[in-house]
Motif scaffolding. Sequence first.
Motif, PDB file in Angstrom:
ATOM      1  N   GLU A  22      10.331 -13.368  -7.638  1.00 25.94           N
ATOM      2  CA  GLU A  22      10.651 -14.871  -7.878  1.00 25.94           C
ATOM      3  C   GLU A  22      10.195 -15.762  -6.638  1.00 25.94           C
ATOM      4  OE1 GLU A  22      12.954 -12.748 -10.880  1.00 25.94           O
ATOM      5  OE2 GLU A  22      12.433 -12.304  -8.770  1.00 25.94           O
ATOM      6  N   ALA A  23      10.009 -14.920  -5.530  1.00 23.73           N
ATOM      7  CA  ALA A  23       9.628 -15.495  -4.177  1.00 23.73           C
ATOM      8  C   ALA A  23       8.161 -15.867  -4.058  1.00 23.73           C
ATOM      9  CB  ALA A  23      10.076 -14.788  -2.821  1.00 23.73           C
ATOM     10  N   THR A  24       7.792 -16.759  -5.088  1.00 24.45           N
ATOM     11  CA  THR A  24       6.233 -16.942  -5.245  1.00 24.45           C
ATOM     12  C   THR A  24       5.420 -17.590  -3.746  1.00 24.45           C
ATOM     13  OG1 THR A  24       6.808 -19.208  -6.085  1.00 24.45           O
ATOM     14  CG2 THR A  24       6.477 -17.258  -7.682  1.00 24.45           C
ATOM     15  N   ASP A  40       6.787 -23.096  -1.734  1.00 29.64           N
ATOM     16  CA  ASP A  40       8.345 -22.928  -2.092  1.00 29.64           C
ATOM     17  C   ASP A  40       8.755 -21.848  -2.547  1.00 29.64           C
ATOM     18  OD1 ASP A  40       8.807 -24.437  -5.412  1.00 29.64           O
ATOM     19  OD2 ASP A  40       7.293 -22.901  -4.692  1.00 29.64           O
ATOM     20  N   LYS A  41       9.968 -21.438  -2.716  1.00 27.73           N
ATOM     21  CA  LYS A  41      10.392 -20.299  -3.310  1.00 27.73           C
ATOM     22  C   LYS A  41      10.100 -19.116  -2.314  1.00 27.73           C
ATOM     23  CE  LYS A  41      10.748 -22.008  -7.796  1.00 27.73           C
ATOM     24  NZ  LYS A  41      10.256 -21.774  -9.224  1.00 27.73           N
ATOM     25  N   ILE A  75      16.480 -18.176   1.702  1.00 33.60           N
ATOM     26  CA  ILE A  75      15.676 -18.558   0.738  1.00 33.60           C
ATOM     27  C   ILE A  75      15.308 -20.186   0.711  1.00 33.60           C
ATOM     28  CG2 ILE A  75      15.276 -18.636  -1.714  1.00 33.60           C
ATOM     29  CD1 ILE A  75      17.664 -16.448  -1.994  1.00 33.60           C
ATOM     30  N   THR A  77      13.582 -23.495  -0.731  1.00 31.23           N
ATOM     31  CA  THR A  77      13.317 -24.156  -1.865  1.00 31.23           C
ATOM     32  C   THR A  77      12.886 -25.546  -1.647  1.00 31.23           C
ATOM     33  OG1 THR A  77      15.491 -24.540  -2.399  1.00 31.23           O
ATOM     34  CG2 THR A  77      14.553 -22.510  -3.160  1.00 31.23           C
ATOM     35  N   LEU A  93      18.436 -23.886  -7.248  1.00 32.13           N
ATOM     36  CA  LEU A  93      16.892 -23.300  -7.140  1.00 32.13           C
ATOM     37  C   LEU A  93      16.789 -21.972  -6.480  1.00 32.13           C
ATOM     38  CD1 LEU A  93      15.448 -26.716  -5.823  1.00 32.13           C
ATOM     39  CD2 LEU A  93      15.312 -25.770  -8.354  1.00 32.13           C
ATOM     40  N   SER A  94      17.858 -21.583  -5.643  1.00 30.82           N
ATOM     41  CA  SER A  94      17.516 -20.333  -4.853  1.00 30.82           C
ATOM     42  C   SER A  94      18.281 -19.360  -5.782  1.00 30.82           C
ATOM     43  CB  SER A  94      18.272 -20.630  -3.352  1.00 30.82           C
ATOM     44  OG  SER A  94      19.550 -20.678  -3.730  1.00 30.82           O
ATOM     45  N   ILE A  97      16.268 -16.336  -7.420  1.00 28.33           N
ATOM     46  CA  ILE A  97      15.626 -15.799  -6.359  1.00 28.33           C
ATOM     47  C   ILE A  97      16.501 -14.716  -5.603  1.00 28.33           C
ATOM     48  CG2 ILE A  97      14.297 -15.773  -4.097  1.00 28.33           C
ATOM     49  CD1 ILE A  97      13.668 -18.813  -5.081  1.00 28.33           C
TER      50      ILE A  97
END
Length: 156
Positions: A22-24, A40-41, A75, A77, A93-94, A97
């Motif tokens: 998920e940490a793209t 982001d992420k 994290i 975002t 949002l986080s 992740i």
Amino acid sequence: MTTTLIDQAIDAFVAIVTTTPEATGGVYEDRAQAFTVDQDKAIDITLREADGRTLGDNHPLRSVLATVVQIELAIYTRSAINSAGVEQSARKLSNPIWASAHARLMADPTLGGLAARVSWKRASWRRENADGNAGWASHTYEITLAMRERNLLTPL
């Protein structure tokens, strides 16, 4: 090259978190470069401190050194507008992740036998305004290590 148990445990922690899909935007350790508007992420891992306490009779050949290493898993975002046109919080949002990274860490909270345990301790959230909103969710983890005082290279 010889590395201490502290370094081995930190490297194992980073390697596990690096597998978080998920940490793209990537996973970094002590990132110095600013995040860009289109990134982001992402996760930035920072070593905060290590504190050792001698247990036993205080003789370096026999005493156990209990060490607690604090690591911040932050994290990053960018703001997102949901289908209702409302901006989402950094926490929302986080959360997916963090949940994924945490599950990976807790799958083996000994980091392959290096640590006595990995535990989550606290979180904080903040938002920054730039060319849009950026958010940070910071989670502090503690890695507890046990080693002989005379040998900082291997776990007990």
